[in-house]
Design an enzyme around this catalytic site. Structure first.
Site, short mmCIF file in Angstrom:
data_model
loop_
_atom_site.label_atom_id
_atom_site.label_comp_id
_atom_site.label_asym_id
_atom_site.label_seq_id
_atom_site.Cartn_x
_atom_site.Cartn_y
_atom_site.Cartn_z
N SER A 514 0.85 -1.18 0.00
CA SER A 514 0.00 0.00 0.00
C SER A 514 0.89 1.24 0.00
O SER A 514 1.68 1.42 -0.92
CB SER A 514 -0.95 -0.05 1.20
OG SER A 514 -2.01 0.82 1.03
N ASP A 601 -8.59 -4.93 -6.22
CA ASP A 601 -8.28 -3.93 -5.20
C ASP A 601 -9.13 -2.69 -5.39
O ASP A 601 -9.05 -2.02 -6.42
CB ASP A 601 -6.79 -3.57 -5.31
CG ASP A 601 -6.28 -2.77 -4.12
OD1 ASP A 601 -7.10 -2.12 -3.45
OD2 ASP A 601 -5.06 -2.81 -3.87
N HIS A 633 -6.82 -5.67 -1.86
CA HIS A 633 -5.76 -4.86 -1.29
C HIS A 633 -4.97 -5.70 -0.28
O HIS A 633 -5.12 -5.59 0.93
CB HIS A 633 -6.36 -3.63 -0.61
CG HIS A 633 -5.38 -2.52 -0.37
ND1 HIS A 633 -4.70 -1.89 -1.38
CD2 HIS A 633 -4.96 -1.93 0.78
CE1 HIS A 633 -3.92 -0.95 -0.88
NE2 HIS A 633 -4.05 -0.96 0.43
#
Length: 690
Positions: A514, A601, A633
């Site tokens: 991320s 995601d 994600h």
């Protein structure tokens, strides 16, 4: 450790995240920085199998029903994590209560009336979580929020109303969650409040909505009273942008007379206050100079705070209630390492307690407060017992402009003979960067740290400016600093590690998910000589497209991103975002790069990885790109997670000279698609062809 019968049982971060948060063996005879071989350094330490770290736990998420009659936990059923249950007097007599066959169940909780087990589940990582209930008597499962493209939020639970909860649903408008009363036993949903502008709500123990929250023009939050189901026109309280992530209401006492706040207004670190609702009078309960007040332990019957925590380098609990103080002292004297409460009965007589010894697998215990007994419930990963797990060392690192960066260092087995937290000789290092960025690294067992250390690397995780938990000054120092001072902090930490003799200047990889994936891309583009290679997991490459594709339910909070990253609607903000986007400097990459992405995601779209891979290919720069068509994600399925770390450790071994468990047939049970660059990872082409 939080309040009451329902709040303790639901990890609401999975429901309401608002950041990019975001895990027969041959020895490779490569050379470490000091000229000795990795084999010489670590020949006494066996490789810990990937499966033992990233496969399914034997049990996890242990809880006790509010009435104290049942134990529950997550455990594999046919290889997929499901919810299990057993009588409290027979923990080994469990049976599965759910039947997930593909995606693991990772979040569940008990209904307040102890009649059902509730869990949330999305599809393929799309984060559209629906709520499901299983009646423990009949075994019947019901989809309690039977909608498409809908994400459920918990608004409130109750001590006095046991068969209902308040939930938020965005099935009418994907941007806003309407408040509904849900009957957990009949499945009936009743609209309580239609929402056309608010980011969140708070209710009291009567399941009456008492407060609404909405972003204001200054980038802070306005707090509105809700009276008779209607939101008042003017806020009764507000924050500016500087306090927007460090000030939050923390719930009412069960009689509704006191409202708790975690509040940084007029100060740096967030303190705990009690506000008398009738008069507005506020009382300071707790503060800490170095860290925000974090968790609280609340009396299940009254909702009154009994203890509070602050986490700087480690978590410290302070009890205000003498009985809770005695209980915490008892647990501290009987458990090694870190511990906490993860479930409690209504009468508060029994607690389910987790224990992280740090250099042994975590265990969970049943604590009978009345009897004064502490009985072992389960060990999450018994296969790690006796494994060469390594201690984590908290360290403070100075940034170039005088900030203190709370950080965590793990060293390879056998590298630190005197145990002073520095290796006897410099070793390769992985800078492992947390997601968020409005999140933090913490102290405790970390599977990535353990795997990488076991493979021969020092592992350093840094709370760079913009990280949460250390006061608003540290948090706000990261505003508009993506790729700038936030990145400087990571470079300063890397230079510190070199200066301390922990690693060599040309032996550092950067890795993260991320925001940590973004930091990896920034590291290889903005400072192309700083790192030997990088591993980017679901990281954004183009901040402009990132902000234009956020999930619809983040719309009420979009100003957080604009104020803290750059506003794409202004010329200055757009220029800042473009300058901080690694995509536009992809041609500067000179070091090996591994990228992993989930196709579903909702936060960092696949296009973020596709874009930079395409730019690198156009520039003739090699890259390895792994795509998971059934993930979002991050990678929820153990087979996918294991496959990814198999690729990553073999990638790092080729780059840094550490050890790696051979790939073997690890890819077969996964859905991993190697879209680019299999030839750049040792053994990957052979694994694909096998």
């Amino acid at each position: 450790m939080t309040k009451g019968p329902l709040a303790t049982r639901l990890l609401t971060t999975a429901l309401a995240a608002t950041a990019l948060a975001l895990p027969g063996m041959a020895l490779a005879d490569h050379h470490a920085n000091d000229g000795t071989t990795m084999h010489q350094h670590h020949q006494a330490a066996p490789l810990i199998p990937r499966d033992a770290l990233f496969g399914n736990p034997s049990r996890a998420g242990g809880q006790i029903s509010p009435d104290g009659k049942w134990l529950s936990w997550l455990a594999p059923k046919d290889g997929v994590l499901n919810v299990w249950m057993a009588p409290v007097d027979n923990p080994d007599g469990g049976k599965p209560m759910t039947d997930a066959k593909d995606r693991p169940i990772r979040q569940y909780f008990w209904s307040p009336d102890s009649q059902s087990l509730l869990y949330i589940q999305d599809k393929g990582g799309d984060e559209n979580f629906l709520l499901y209930g299983v009646n423990i008597a009949s075994g019947k499962e019901t989809t309690l929020t039977p909608f498409e493209k809908t994400r459920v939020l918990l608004i409130g639970g109750s001590e006095s109303i046991r068969d209902k909860i308040l939930v938020g649903l965005n099935n009418r408008n994907p941007q806003y969650h309407d408040v509904h009363l849900l009957n957990l036993n009949t499945g009936e949903l009743t609209m309580v409040l239609q929402n056309d502008s608010y980011a969140g709500f708070m209710a009291d123990d009567t399941l009456t909505v008492r407060m609404a929250m909405r972003q204001n023009a200054e980038g802070g939050t306005d707090y509105f009273r809700v009276v008779d189901g209607k939101v008042e026109a003017e806020p009764f309280s507000a924050t500016a942008m500087e306090d927007s992530l460090t000030t939050n209401p923390a719930g009412y006492t069960n009689d509704g007379s006191i409202l708790y706040w975690l509040d940084s207004r007029g100060r740096n670190t967030a303190a705990l206050y009690a506000e008398t609702v009738a008069t507005g009078e506020r009382t300071l309960i707790a503060e800490n100079d170095k860290a925000d007040i974090g968790g609280t332990i609340r009396d299940p019957k009254t909702g009154v705070v009994e203890a509070y925590s602050a986490t700087y380098l480690k978590t410290e609990w302070t009890a205000t209630d003498p009985d809770v103080k005695a209980a915490l002292e008892f647990l501290g004297s009987n458990l090694d390492g870190e511990f906490g409460i993860q479930s409690r009965t209504d009468d508060d007589g029994k607690w389910i307690v987790w224990n992280d010894p740090l250099i042994a697998p975590s265990s969970t215990y049943i604590y009978d407060r009345k009897a004064g007994t502490l009985n072992h419930f389960y060990t999450s990963r018994p296969e790690l017992e006796g494994a060469p797990l390594q201690p984590m060392h908290p360290v403070e690192i100075a940034s170039r402009d005088g900030l203190t960066l709370p950080s965590y260092l793990t060293l390879p087995p056998g590298s630190d003979a005197d145990g002073d937290g520095k290796p006897d000789h410099a070793v390769p290092m992985v800078l492992f960067v947390h997601g968020g960025p409005w999140a933090r690294d913490g102290y405790g067992f970390n599977t990535v740290h353990q795997m990488l250390a076991n493979r021969g690397y020092a592992v350093l995780s840094v709370n760079f400016r913009g990280s949460t938990g250390f006061g608003k000054d540290f948090l706000n120092a990261g505003n508009l600093q993506w790729g700038l001072k936030m990145h400087d902090d990571l470079i300063d930490a890397t230079n510190w590690a070199v200066e301390q003799g922990i690693t060599g200047k040309d032996k550092v990889a950067i890795m993260g998910g991320s925001y940590g994936g973004y930091a990896t891309l920034a590291g290889l583009t903005f400072t192309p000589e700083a790192f030997a290679c990088g591993v980017d997991i679901v990281g954004p490459s183009n901040l402009e497209t990132l902000l234009s594709t956020i999930p619809p339910y983040w719309a009420p909070l979009v100003k957080v991103f604009h104020d803290r990253m750059g506003d794409p609607n202004t010329e200055e903000g757009l220029a800042l975002l473009k300058a901080a986007s690694p995509l536009y400097k992809a041609d500067q990459i000179t070091k090996p790069l591994l990228i992993a992405q989930g196709a579903n995601d909702p936060r960092v779209k696949q296009a973020e990885s596709d874009q930079i891979v395409g730019a690198m290919k156009k520039a003739g720069i090699p890259v390895t790109y792994v795509l998971y068509p059934d993930e979002g994600h991050g990678f929820a399925k153990p087979t996918n997670n294991i496959a990814f770390f198999a690729i990553a450790e073999n990638f790092l071994a080729e780059c840094l000279g550490g050890r790696a468990e051979p790939l073997g047939d690890v890819l077969k049970p996964s859905t991993a698609q190697i879209l680019e660059g299999a030839e750049h990872v040792q053994g990957l082409e052979e694994a694909l062809g096998s």
